[in-house]
Design a protein around this motif. Structure first.
Motif, mmCIF file in Angstrom:
data_model
loop_
_atom_site.group_PDB
_atom_site.id
_atom_site.type_symbol
_atom_site.label_atom_id
_atom_site.label_comp_id
_atom_site.label_asym_id
_atom_site.label_seq_id
_atom_site.Cartn_x
_atom_site.Cartn_y
_atom_site.Cartn_z
ATOM 1 N N GLU A 11 -15.836 -38.057 -43.784
ATOM 2 C CA GLU A 11 -15.897 -37.265 -42.561
ATOM 3 C C GLU A 11 -14.790 -37.684 -41.588
ATOM 4 O O GLU A 11 -14.580 -38.853 -41.327
ATOM 5 N N GLY A 12 -14.063 -36.697 -41.084
ATOM 6 C CA GLY A 12 -13.034 -36.970 -40.089
ATOM 7 C C GLY A 12 -11.700 -37.401 -40.648
ATOM 8 O O GLY A 12 -10.773 -37.698 -39.881
ATOM 9 N N GLN A 13 -11.555 -37.450 -41.972
ATOM 10 C CA GLN A 13 -10.284 -37.882 -42.556
ATOM 11 C C GLN A 13 -9.182 -36.878 -42.233
ATOM 12 O O GLN A 13 -9.373 -35.668 -42.272
ATOM 13 N N ARG A 14 -8.017 -37.420 -41.930
ATOM 14 C CA ARG A 14 -6.851 -36.574 -41.620
ATOM 15 C C ARG A 14 -5.980 -36.440 -42.862
ATOM 16 O O ARG A 14 -5.714 -37.430 -43.543
ATOM 17 N N VAL A 15 -5.550 -35.224 -43.121
ATOM 18 C CA VAL A 15 -4.713 -34.964 -44.282
ATOM 19 C C VAL A 15 -3.599 -34.002 -43.885
ATOM 20 O O VAL A 15 -3.712 -33.247 -42.913
ATOM 21 N N ILE A 16 -2.526 -34.063 -44.652
ATOM 22 C CA ILE A 16 -1.470 -33.051 -44.543
ATOM 23 C C ILE A 16 -1.616 -32.152 -45.754
ATOM 24 O O ILE A 16 -1.676 -32.629 -46.896
ATOM 25 N N ALA A 17 -1.711 -30.852 -45.521
ATOM 26 C CA ALA A 17 -1.976 -29.921 -46.613
ATOM 27 C C ALA A 17 -1.161 -28.649 -46.463
ATOM 28 O O ALA A 17 -0.818 -28.235 -45.347
ATOM 29 N N GLU A 18 -0.864 -28.063 -47.613
ATOM 30 C CA GLU A 18 -0.313 -26.713 -47.606
ATOM 31 C C GLU A 18 -1.503 -25.761 -47.587
ATOM 32 O O GLU A 18 -2.415 -25.875 -48.394
ATOM 33 N N VAL A 19 -1.481 -24.847 -46.649
ATOM 34 C CA VAL A 19 -2.627 -23.985 -46.375
ATOM 35 C C VAL A 19 -2.276 -22.547 -46.714
ATOM 36 O O VAL A 19 -1.364 -21.964 -46.117
ATOM 37 N N GLN A 20 -2.989 -21.982 -47.687
ATOM 38 C CA GLN A 20 -2.799 -20.582 -48.088
ATOM 39 C C GLN A 20 -3.952 -19.772 -47.489
ATOM 40 O O GLN A 20 -5.100 -19.874 -47.928
ATOM 41 N N ILE A 21 -3.659 -18.976 -46.470
ATOM 42 C CA ILE A 21 -4.698 -18.191 -45.800
ATOM 43 C C ILE A 21 -5.131 -17.056 -46.724
ATOM 44 O O ILE A 21 -4.308 -16.250 -47.144
ATOM 45 N N ASP A 22 -6.442 -17.008 -47.037
ATOM 46 C CA ASP A 22 -6.910 -15.974 -47.960
ATOM 47 C C ASP A 22 -8.058 -15.147 -47.376
ATOM 48 O O ASP A 22 -8.900 -14.614 -48.105
ATOM 49 N N SER A 23 -8.085 -15.047 -46.042
ATOM 50 C CA SER A 23 -9.052 -14.167 -45.378
ATOM 51 C C SER A 23 -8.378 -13.570 -44.150
ATOM 52 O O SER A 23 -7.255 -13.966 -43.794
ATOM 53 N N LEU A 24 -9.053 -12.645 -43.519
ATOM 54 C CA LEU A 24 -8.559 -12.147 -42.240
ATOM 55 C C LEU A 24 -8.668 -13.261 -41.196
ATOM 56 O O LEU A 24 -9.578 -14.090 -41.254
ATOM 57 N N VAL A 25 -7.742 -13.289 -40.259
ATOM 58 C CA VAL A 25 -7.764 -14.286 -39.193
ATOM 59 C C VAL A 25 -8.612 -13.742 -38.040
ATOM 60 O O VAL A 25 -8.345 -12.656 -37.522
ATOM 61 N N ARG A 26 -9.631 -14.509 -37.659
ATOM 62 C CA ARG A 26 -10.538 -14.081 -36.605
ATOM 63 C C ARG A 26 -10.151 -14.755 -35.289
ATOM 64 O O ARG A 26 -10.008 -15.984 -35.241
ATOM 65 N N ARG A 27 -9.988 -13.970 -34.246
ATOM 66 C CA ARG A 27 -9.725 -14.539 -32.915
ATOM 67 C C ARG A 27 -11.034 -15.052 -32.334
ATOM 68 O O ARG A 27 -12.060 -14.381 -32.393
ATOM 69 N N THR A 28 -11.015 -16.242 -31.773
ATOM 70 C CA THR A 28 -12.181 -16.813 -31.112
ATOM 71 C C THR A 28 -11.803 -17.180 -29.682
ATOM 72 O O THR A 28 -10.624 -17.109 -29.298
ATOM 73 N N SER A 29 -12.801 -17.573 -28.898
ATOM 74 C CA SER A 29 -12.526 -17.947 -27.510
ATOM 75 C C SER A 29 -11.632 -19.178 -27.427
ATOM 76 O O SER A 29 -10.913 -19.373 -26.435
ATOM 77 N N ALA A 30 -11.654 -20.000 -28.479
ATOM 78 C CA ALA A 30 -10.858 -21.234 -28.480
ATOM 79 C C ALA A 30 -9.517 -21.077 -29.193
ATOM 80 O O ALA A 30 -8.644 -21.927 -29.058
ATOM 81 N N GLY A 31 -9.355 -20.016 -29.981
ATOM 82 C CA GLY A 31 -8.110 -19.875 -30.727
ATOM 83 C C GLY A 31 -8.251 -18.929 -31.897
ATOM 84 O O GLY A 31 -8.447 -17.729 -31.721
#
Length: 202
Positions: free
Chosen positions: A92-112
């Protein structure tokens, strides 16, 4: 005679299909992490029902029970495999560097922004693996789009959710969407888009 044979085959296919559906649904409405005795019981029930169907005149009910039990057993195995791929609470909480392939629609939220993506973890090398995560990004400098690839610094956690009796069950949504982890994008100078959105409906 031919019509009777065709009707018989159609009836058998219908019974098999309904029995399979019943077995799958019985698992999906139950606990997401079943106990070992349930695995053993469903397999033994399937074997026993099939054996009885071979020696009795009332074949259809026992064949249906055998099919439903075996469908439940296979669904349990697949569900357990899906749950085993989830990010461990021990990390839990581990930090990683990753290549991220977005495979869904991007949802706007109040925070981002929030989206689902395939993560190809590059660093650290020890947990190097691929998993699907629900990613939250607070105030992104550039709004990401579906099908883009990014290289991001992420903080990972297990896909936990609070469940209210009779309310929305987010844990089952994670299971349905094959979400293995939650990820939060952290501020990092190296965060960048590595591939633009490819052509398509998204």
């Amino acid at each position: 005679m031919v019509l009777r044979s065709m009707a018989g085959r159609h009836c058998s296919s219908t019974v098999a299909g309904l029995a399979t559906l019943l077995g799958v649904m019985a698992v999906l409405i139950g606990p997401l992490r079943p106990h070992v005795p349930i695995f053993i019981a469903t397999l033994l029930l399937s074997i026993a029902a099939f054996g009885v169907s071979r020696v009795t005149r009332l074949r259809v009910p026992f064949v249906a029970l055998a099919i439903a039990s075996f469908a439940a057993f296979v669904t349990l195995v697949l569900a357990l495999d899906q749950l085993a791929q989830r990010w461990s609470p021990a990390d839990e909480g581990q930090r990683v560097i990753a290549e991220v392939q977005i495979d869904s629609l991007v949802r706007r939220t109040s925070a981002g922004a929030e989206f689902d993506a395939l993560l190809y973890i590059e660093s650290p090398s020890r947990p190097q693996r691929t998993l699907r995560a629900r990613v939250s990004w607070r105030d992104p400098s550039k709004v990401p789009r579906a099908a883009e690839r990014w290289r991001l610094l992420l903080q990972l956690s297990a896909p936990r959710a609070n469940t209210n009796p009779g309310g929305f069950d987010e844990q089952r949504e994670f299971f349905r969407d094959r979400v293995h982890a939650r990820a939060v994008v952290l501020p990092f100078a190296g965060n960048r888009r590595v591939a633009a959105q490819s052509g398509g409906l998204l």
